[in-house]
Design a protein around this motif. Sequence first.
Motif, PDB file in Angstrom:
ATOM      1  N   VAL A  99       0.831  -1.191   0.000  1.00  0.00           N
ATOM      2  CA  VAL A  99       0.000   0.000   0.000  1.00  0.00           C
ATOM      3  C   VAL A  99       0.866   1.241   0.000  1.00  0.00           C
ATOM      4  O   VAL A  99       2.042   1.206   0.398  1.00  0.00           O
ATOM      5  N   THR A 100       0.255   2.340  -0.427  1.00  0.00           N
ATOM      6  CA  THR A 100       0.850   3.662  -0.285  1.00  0.00           C
ATOM      7  C   THR A 100      -0.105   4.495   0.552  1.00  0.00           C
ATOM      8  O   THR A 100      -1.282   4.606   0.212  1.00  0.00           O
ATOM      9  N   GLU A 101       0.403   5.025   1.659  1.00  0.00           N
ATOM     10  CA  GLU A 101      -0.400   5.856   2.545  1.00  0.00           C
ATOM     11  C   GLU A 101       0.046   7.308   2.410  1.00  0.00           C
ATOM     12  O   GLU A 101       1.246   7.593   2.381  1.00  0.00           O
ATOM     13  N   GLY A 103      -0.176  10.819   4.233  1.00  0.00           N
ATOM     14  CA  GLY A 103      -0.511  11.564   5.436  1.00  0.00           C
ATOM     15  C   GLY A 103       0.409  12.745   5.538  1.00  0.00           C
ATOM     16  O   GLY A 103       0.529  13.544   4.605  1.00  0.00           O
ATOM     17  N   ASP A 104       1.119  12.847   6.650  1.00  0.00           N
ATOM     18  CA  ASP A 104       2.128  13.900   6.756  1.00  0.00           C
ATOM     19  C   ASP A 104       3.300  13.587   5.845  1.00  0.00           C
ATOM     20  O   ASP A 104       4.131  14.455   5.569  1.00  0.00           O
ATOM     21  N   ALA A 105       3.368  12.352   5.395  1.00  0.00           N
ATOM     22  CA  ALA A 105       4.370  11.912   4.433  1.00  0.00           C
ATOM     23  C   ALA A 105       3.765  10.795   3.605  1.00  0.00           C
ATOM     24  O   ALA A 105       2.737  10.226   3.973  1.00  0.00           O
ATOM     25  N   VAL A 106       4.409  10.485   2.495  1.00  0.00           N
ATOM     26  CA  VAL A 106       3.972   9.357   1.668  1.00  0.00           C
ATOM     27  C   VAL A 106       4.762   8.133   2.096  1.00  0.00           C
ATOM     28  O   VAL A 106       6.000   8.152   2.104  1.00  0.00           O
ATOM     29  N   ARG A 107       4.041   7.083   2.451  1.00  0.00           N
ATOM     30  CA  ARG A 107       4.711   5.864   2.932  1.00  0.00           C
ATOM     31  C   ARG A 107       4.278   4.686   2.083  1.00  0.00           C
ATOM     32  O   ARG A 107       3.081   4.484   1.849  1.00  0.00           O
TER      33      ARG A 107
END
Length: 122
Positions: A99-101, A103-107
């Motif tokens: 997955v790619t999340e 939020g405050d960063a792309v993970r």
Amino acid sequence: QVQLVESGGGLVQSGGSLRLSCAASGSAFSIYDMAWYRQAPGKQRELVARITSGGTTNYGDSVKGRFFISRDNAKNTVYLQMNSLKPEDTAVYLCNAFVTEVGDAVRHREVWGQGTLVTVSS
């Protein structure tokens, strides 16, 4: 964070069928490959089936022609239809996804579910 929740495991007689489901939940994420693995007592974890976001599938040799993986991208859910079950299919079945999340960063992460037990009696 993205979580995967499996369902559909249980006890079935040899020759029977089961359908497993795995739903992903969270916010602001994209799912790429999804897969089912299994782990039997005393054995290594093995790939059962994998499906890409575009629908391309591949299967472990021991389940080809008996198990079928599918996904509903709108529901962020992957399924595993298991037919002609054998006692050697007994294992904990685990859902897996890349997955790619956002939020405050792309993970970019690999996520695992808790697993669901499938027991096939002879």
